[in-house]
Write a protein that holds these residues in place. Sequence first.
Motif, PDB file in Angstrom:
ATOM      1  N   ARG A  84      51.837  -7.924  96.842  1.00 39.19           N
ATOM      2  CA  ARG A  84      50.650  -7.572  96.073  1.00 39.19           C
ATOM      3  C   ARG A  84      50.969  -7.574  94.582  1.00 39.19           C
ATOM      4  NH1 ARG A  84      50.502  -4.864 100.877  1.00 39.19           N
ATOM      5  NH2 ARG A  84      48.484  -4.743 101.924  1.00 39.19           N
ATOM      6  N   ARG A  85      49.946  -7.750  93.791  1.00 38.33           N
ATOM      7  CA  ARG A  85      50.109  -7.744  92.335  1.00 38.33           C
ATOM      8  C   ARG A  85      50.666  -6.410  91.861  1.00 38.33           C
ATOM      9  NH1 ARG A  85      50.753 -10.553  87.709  1.00 38.33           N
ATOM     10  NH2 ARG A  85      49.739  -9.514  85.992  1.00 38.33           N
ATOM     11  N   SER A  86      50.156  -5.306  92.402  1.00 40.81           N
ATOM     12  CA  SER A  86      50.560  -3.956  92.003  1.00 40.81           C
ATOM     13  C   SER A  86      51.051  -3.175  93.215  1.00 40.81           C
ATOM     14  CB  SER A  86      49.353  -3.217  91.391  1.00 40.81           C
ATOM     15  OG  SER A  86      49.636  -1.853  91.189  1.00 40.81           O
TER      16      SER A  86
ATOM     17  N   ASP B 221      61.552  11.449  78.988  1.00 38.10           N
ATOM     18  CA  ASP B 221      62.012  11.269  80.365  1.00 38.10           C
ATOM     19  C   ASP B 221      61.331  10.129  81.116  1.00 38.10           C
ATOM     20  OD1 ASP B 221      59.527  12.429  80.734  1.00 38.10           O
ATOM     21  OD2 ASP B 221      60.264  14.142  81.874  1.00 38.10           O
ATOM     22  N   THR B 222      60.475   9.386  80.422  1.00 36.41           N
ATOM     23  CA  THR B 222      59.787   8.245  81.036  1.00 36.41           C
ATOM     24  C   THR B 222      59.602   7.168  79.984  1.00 36.41           C
ATOM     25  OG1 THR B 222      58.554   9.754  82.479  1.00 36.41           O
ATOM     26  CG2 THR B 222      57.707   7.507  82.293  1.00 36.41           C
ATOM     27  N   VAL B 223      59.787   5.915  80.403  1.00 30.69           N
ATOM     28  CA  VAL B 223      59.460   4.803  79.523  1.00 30.69           C
ATOM     29  C   VAL B 223      58.315   4.006  80.132  1.00 30.69           C
ATOM     30  CG1 VAL B 223      61.684   4.546  78.351  1.00 30.69           C
ATOM     31  CG2 VAL B 223      61.291   3.340  80.493  1.00 30.69           C
ATOM     32  N   LEU B 224      57.517   3.432  79.243  1.00 30.03           N
ATOM     33  CA  LEU B 224      56.430   2.548  79.623  1.00 30.03           C
ATOM     34  C   LEU B 224      56.841   1.156  79.190  1.00 30.03           C
ATOM     35  CD1 LEU B 224      53.496   2.013  80.589  1.00 30.03           C
ATOM     36  CD2 LEU B 224      52.782   2.494  78.226  1.00 30.03           C
ATOM     37  N   ALA B 225      56.974   0.272  80.169  1.00 28.38           N
ATOM     38  CA  ALA B 225      57.319  -1.116  79.881  1.00 28.38           C
ATOM     39  C   ALA B 225      56.040  -1.941  79.918  1.00 28.38           C
ATOM     40  CB  ALA B 225      58.316  -1.643  80.909  1.00 28.38           C
ATOM     41  N   LEU B 226      55.638  -2.432  78.763  1.00 23.20           N
ATOM     42  CA  LEU B 226      54.503  -3.342  78.693  1.00 23.20           C
ATOM     43  C   LEU B 226      55.075  -4.726  78.915  1.00 23.20           C
ATOM     44  CD1 LEU B 226      52.683  -1.782  75.637  1.00 23.20           C
ATOM     45  CD2 LEU B 226      52.170  -1.467  78.052  1.00 23.20           C
ATOM     46  N   VAL B 227      54.617  -5.378  79.980  1.00 26.78           N
ATOM     47  CA  VAL B 227      55.255  -6.608  80.435  1.00 26.78           C
ATOM     48  C   VAL B 227      54.253  -7.735  80.627  1.00 26.78           C
ATOM     49  CG1 VAL B 227      57.054  -5.285  81.633  1.00 26.78           C
ATOM     50  CG2 VAL B 227      55.064  -6.082  82.914  1.00 26.78           C
ATOM     51  N   ASP B 228      54.794  -8.924  80.688  1.00 26.25           N
ATOM     52  CA  ASP B 228      54.059 -10.084  81.166  1.00 26.25           C
ATOM     53  C   ASP B 228      54.658 -10.374  82.536  1.00 26.25           C
ATOM     54  OD1 ASP B 228      52.445 -12.283  81.420  1.00 26.25           O
ATOM     55  OD2 ASP B 228      53.613 -13.535  80.060  1.00 26.25           O
ATOM     56  N   GLN B 229      53.930 -10.027  83.581  1.00 23.02           N
ATOM     57  CA  GLN B 229      54.398 -10.172  84.955  1.00 23.02           C
ATOM     58  C   GLN B 229      54.177 -11.591  85.440  1.00 23.02           C
ATOM     59  OE1 GLN B 229      55.759  -7.816  87.337  1.00 23.02           O
ATOM     60  NE2 GLN B 229      56.032  -9.709  88.476  1.00 23.02           N
ATOM     61  N   THR B 230      55.235 -12.239  85.908  1.00 24.94           N
ATOM     62  CA  THR B 230      55.134 -13.544  86.543  1.00 24.94           C
ATOM     63  C   THR B 230      54.875 -13.297  88.023  1.00 24.94           C
ATOM     64  OG1 THR B 230      56.714 -14.484  84.989  1.00 24.94           O
ATOM     65  CG2 THR B 230      56.366 -15.696  87.044  1.00 24.94           C
ATOM     66  N   GLY B 231      53.713 -13.693  88.518  1.00 28.13           N
ATOM     67  CA  GLY B 231      53.395 -13.500  89.933  1.00 28.13           C
ATOM     68  C   GLY B 231      53.106 -12.056  90.270  1.00 28.13           C
ATOM     69  N   VAL B 232      53.604 -11.616  91.412  1.00 29.37           N
ATOM     70  CA  VAL B 232      53.317 -10.277  91.919  1.00 29.37           C
ATOM     71  C   VAL B 232      54.452  -9.318  91.553  1.00 29.37           C
ATOM     72  CG1 VAL B 232      51.916 -11.188  93.809  1.00 29.37           C
ATOM     73  CG2 VAL B 232      54.350 -10.754  94.199  1.00 29.37           C
TER      74      VAL B 232
END
Length: 145
Positions: A116-118, A99-110
């Motif tokens: 804010r970043r997070s 029921d949940t996915v974890l997306a491991l990402v490369d975040q561009t900017g915020v």
Amino acid sequence: MMDIMTSETTTFPASTAAADAMVAEARFNADGLLACIAQQHDTGEVLMMAWMNEDALRETLRTGRVCYWSRSRGKLWRKGESSGQEQHLKDLRLDCDGDTVLALVDQTGVACHTGRRSCFYKAPRGEVLANITEPEIAPEDLYGR
């Protein structure tokens, strides 16, 4: 289901068979949504939580760019399409309940609409709920408001 132990991440776009398998195991809620937590792949920083419907999940797997379902707008929300603050998928993991996915990402900017970043920037400090990080960019600069 195949169980592969590896430190390597998946290559995206995912195959149609792999995408179909993930969608089949996902347990969407009564509104047809699945919780998604976005985490910076190299630091482990939790960036945000948003929702995906089946179309958003499939698009994310197909393109390698994270796509969510915007409940407020009632449409697909391609992270970064208006702000330029994109999330490039490194891996996508389904939890044990489906029921949940974890997306491991490369975040561009915020990641947060507040600049804010997070999105996780409020914490109890003494007698108050405090903002523990400051915006890195003004929201009006993100969205041209």
